[in-house]
Design a protein around this motif. Structure first.
Motif, PDB file in Angstrom:
ATOM      1  N   LEU A  25       0.820  -1.202   0.000  1.00  0.00           N
ATOM      2  CA  LEU A  25       0.000   0.000   0.000  1.00  0.00           C
ATOM      3  C   LEU A  25       0.857   1.256   0.000  1.00  0.00           C
ATOM      4  O   LEU A  25       0.593   2.213  -0.750  1.00  0.00           O
ATOM      5  N   LEU A  26       1.908   1.268   0.816  1.00  0.00           N
ATOM      6  CA  LEU A  26       2.807   2.427   0.838  1.00  0.00           C
ATOM      7  C   LEU A  26       3.503   2.600  -0.507  1.00  0.00           C
ATOM      8  O   LEU A  26       3.717   3.729  -0.973  1.00  0.00           O
ATOM      9  N   THR A  27       3.858   1.477  -1.145  1.00  0.00           N
ATOM     10  CA  THR A  27       4.485   1.539  -2.462  1.00  0.00           C
ATOM     11  C   THR A  27       3.530   2.150  -3.484  1.00  0.00           C
ATOM     12  O   THR A  27       3.920   3.000  -4.298  1.00  0.00           O
ATOM     13  N   ALA A 129       4.024  11.136   5.000  1.00  0.00           N
ATOM     14  CA  ALA A 129       2.991  10.175   5.400  1.00  0.00           C
ATOM     15  C   ALA A 129       3.507   8.746   5.385  1.00  0.00           C
ATOM     16  O   ALA A 129       3.273   7.964   6.316  1.00  0.00           O
ATOM     17  N   THR A 130       4.230   8.373   4.337  1.00  0.00           N
ATOM     18  CA  THR A 130       4.721   6.995   4.263  1.00  0.00           C
ATOM     19  C   THR A 130       5.838   6.754   5.272  1.00  0.00           C
ATOM     20  O   THR A 130       5.926   5.678   5.867  1.00  0.00           O
ATOM     21  N   ASN A 131       6.723   7.744   5.478  1.00  0.00           N
ATOM     22  CA  ASN A 131       7.766   7.585   6.493  1.00  0.00           C
ATOM     23  C   ASN A 131       7.158   7.453   7.887  1.00  0.00           C
ATOM     24  O   ASN A 131       7.615   6.664   8.716  1.00  0.00           O
ATOM     25  N   LYS A 132       6.136   8.238   8.166  1.00  0.00           N
ATOM     26  CA  LYS A 132       5.458   8.168   9.468  1.00  0.00           C
ATOM     27  C   LYS A 132       4.839   6.789   9.651  1.00  0.00           C
ATOM     28  O   LYS A 132       4.884   6.215  10.751  1.00  0.00           O
ATOM     29  N   ALA A 133       4.250   6.245   8.590  1.00  0.00           N
ATOM     30  CA  ALA A 133       3.656   4.908   8.676  1.00  0.00           C
ATOM     31  C   ALA A 133       4.724   3.852   8.947  1.00  0.00           C
ATOM     32  O   ALA A 133       4.507   2.912   9.717  1.00  0.00           O
ATOM     33  N   TRP A 191      -8.908   1.278  -0.697  1.00  0.00           N
ATOM     34  CA  TRP A 191      -8.146   0.182  -0.067  1.00  0.00           C
ATOM     35  C   TRP A 191      -7.446   0.692   1.201  1.00  0.00           C
ATOM     36  O   TRP A 191      -7.492   0.046   2.254  1.00  0.00           O
ATOM     37  N   ALA A 192      -6.816   1.855   1.107  1.00  0.00           N
ATOM     38  CA  ALA A 192      -6.135   2.423   2.277  1.00  0.00           C
ATOM     39  C   ALA A 192      -7.117   2.687   3.411  1.00  0.00           C
ATOM     40  O   ALA A 192      -6.837   2.407   4.588  1.00  0.00           O
TER      41      ALA A 192
END
Length: 401
Positions: A25-27, A129-133, A191-192
């Motif tokens: 999902l992050l990708t 956002a992705t780094n935080k996740a 999906w997210a």
């Protein structure tokens, strides 16, 4: 409550399948954050013909998108730190879908440029956002690998633009191909919303600054400025270079972007895994030197056309991959509670480079002077290498002191 940087009981730890789903999902989020700009590059020959765009105006689309992303990145980092990664990622994907929809509907340059500016918002949110996740859900031992994989999403977007969507444009037109991308972004947003856990309350405020990490962020932002200027020129003009100077058809020229994307995926995953403390500090300079070699190959393709494919591969393996190592360094050294903001500041430098590079290259491409254009890219990569090595030396001295 776990603080930022400490993986809680998360999908990644509880269930390997859920962890792979999070990484996927992050990708995808990283891919959609920049898909519009890769599409503009891959579909450049068609846009120049059908919308009557000049090469310089094509470069302006990249400038506007990244100028918006650079200006919004500091605020985007603060927003992500405040509202959490789940809300930020859903917002990112919905805005990406909206921007792609408007690009596909553009009758001319005006709406096209407005849609590209809107697309700067998801770009500003993507890295924070992705780094935080990753910090929230991934154990420290796996963060380098997951960061490399999710950063490779940008190149997944490049591949999608240069291969399946460009091929689709040959059948249903470039507008249909762009709208297909918009529909995929919307589905990924749903999906997210379905699979990501709810955002936790914000953690207790930690120290506002740490001298070493903050200095690193400033150096990485300058490094990313020069790196981004060179990469953006390659992304924007590689397909047009193949079509105008090397005699390639539109689909074959777009395949150059796909090759760049595949090489970038492999490079980002491999170099991010290799970016362990003690080694990671020296990788940005080394990768910038490799990028310099890629620019030289592209310039040499004017005399020996097949070298353009080697240049595209080298650009992906070195230039494109360097940003993933920058983000690994940010995650390794981010001050408590500042991962989103530090990521955003480094990304702002990268986006500013993306805004500045293509217009300069476009002035040369406008008159067919691609040789000097690739030499300009080489100079930008050389400047990035110099900044990176200077910082690495200073960092080692500071550590010894």
């Amino acid at each position: 409550m776990a603080s930022e940087g400490t993986a809680t009981a998360s999908p990644t730890e509880k269930d390997g399948g859920a962890g792979r789903q999070l990484t996927a999902l992050l990708t995808c989020a990283m891919a959609f954050s920049m898909l519009q700009l890769f599409l503009l590059g891959a579909l450049g020959p068609r846009l120049v013909t059908e919308l009557h765009l000049s090469p310089a105006l094509l470069g302006l689309t990249t400038t506007i998108g990244f100028a918006a992303a650079a200006a919004l990145s500091p605020a985007g980092g603060r927003i992500v730190d405040r509202i959490g990664p789940r809300r930020s990622l859903v917002l990112l994907l919905l805005l990406s879908a909206a921007a792609l929809t408007l690009i596909g509907a553009a009758p001319g340059a005006g709406l096209l440029l407005g849609a590209v500016a809107l697309g700067g918002v998801p770009q500003a949110l993507a890295n924070p956002a992705t780094n935080k996740a990753v910090l929230r859900a991934v154990p420290p031992a796996r963060r380098g690998a997951v960061t490399g994989l999710k950063q490779s999403g940008v190149q997944v977007g490049a591949f999608a633009a240069g291969a399946p969507l460009a091929a689709l444009a040959s059948g249903i037109g470039w507008r249909g191909a762009v709208w297909t991308g918009a529909a995929a972004a919307l589905l990924t947003g749903l999906w997210a919303l379905r699979v990501l856990p709810a955002d936790p309350p914000p953690p207790p405020a930690g120290p506002r600054t740490q001298p070493a990490p903050r200095a690193m962020v400033a150096w990485l932002a300058v490094y990313s400025l020069f790196l981004g200027a060179g990469i953006a020129s390659v992304n924007t003009y590689l397909a047009l270079f193949g079509a105008q100077r090397l005699g390639m058809g539109p689909t074959t020229a777009a395949a150059l972007v796909a090759v760049l994307g595949v090489a970038g995926i492999a490079g980002r995953v491999a170099w991010a895994r290799a970016a362990r403390p003690g080694r990671a500090e020296w990788l940005p300079g080394g990768l910038a030197c490799g990028a310099l070699g890629a620019a030289a190959l592209l310039a040499a393709a004017l005399a020996a056309g097949p070298l353009v494919w080697l240049g595209a591969v080298a650009a992906g393996l070195f230039a494109v991959s360097a940003n993933a190592v920058s983000m690994v360094l940010v995650l390794q050294r981010a001050a408590p509670g500042r991962a989103g903001q530090d990521s955003a500041l480094v990304a702002a430098g990268f986006f500013a480079g993306f805004a500045l590079g293509p217009p300069l290259f476009g002035l040369l491409a406008q008159s067919g002077r691609y040789g000097p254009g690739w030499l300009l890219v080489a100079a930008e990569f050389a400047a990035a290498a110099a900044v990176a090595f200077l910082w690495a030396v200073r960092d080692r001295r500071a550590g010894a002191a």
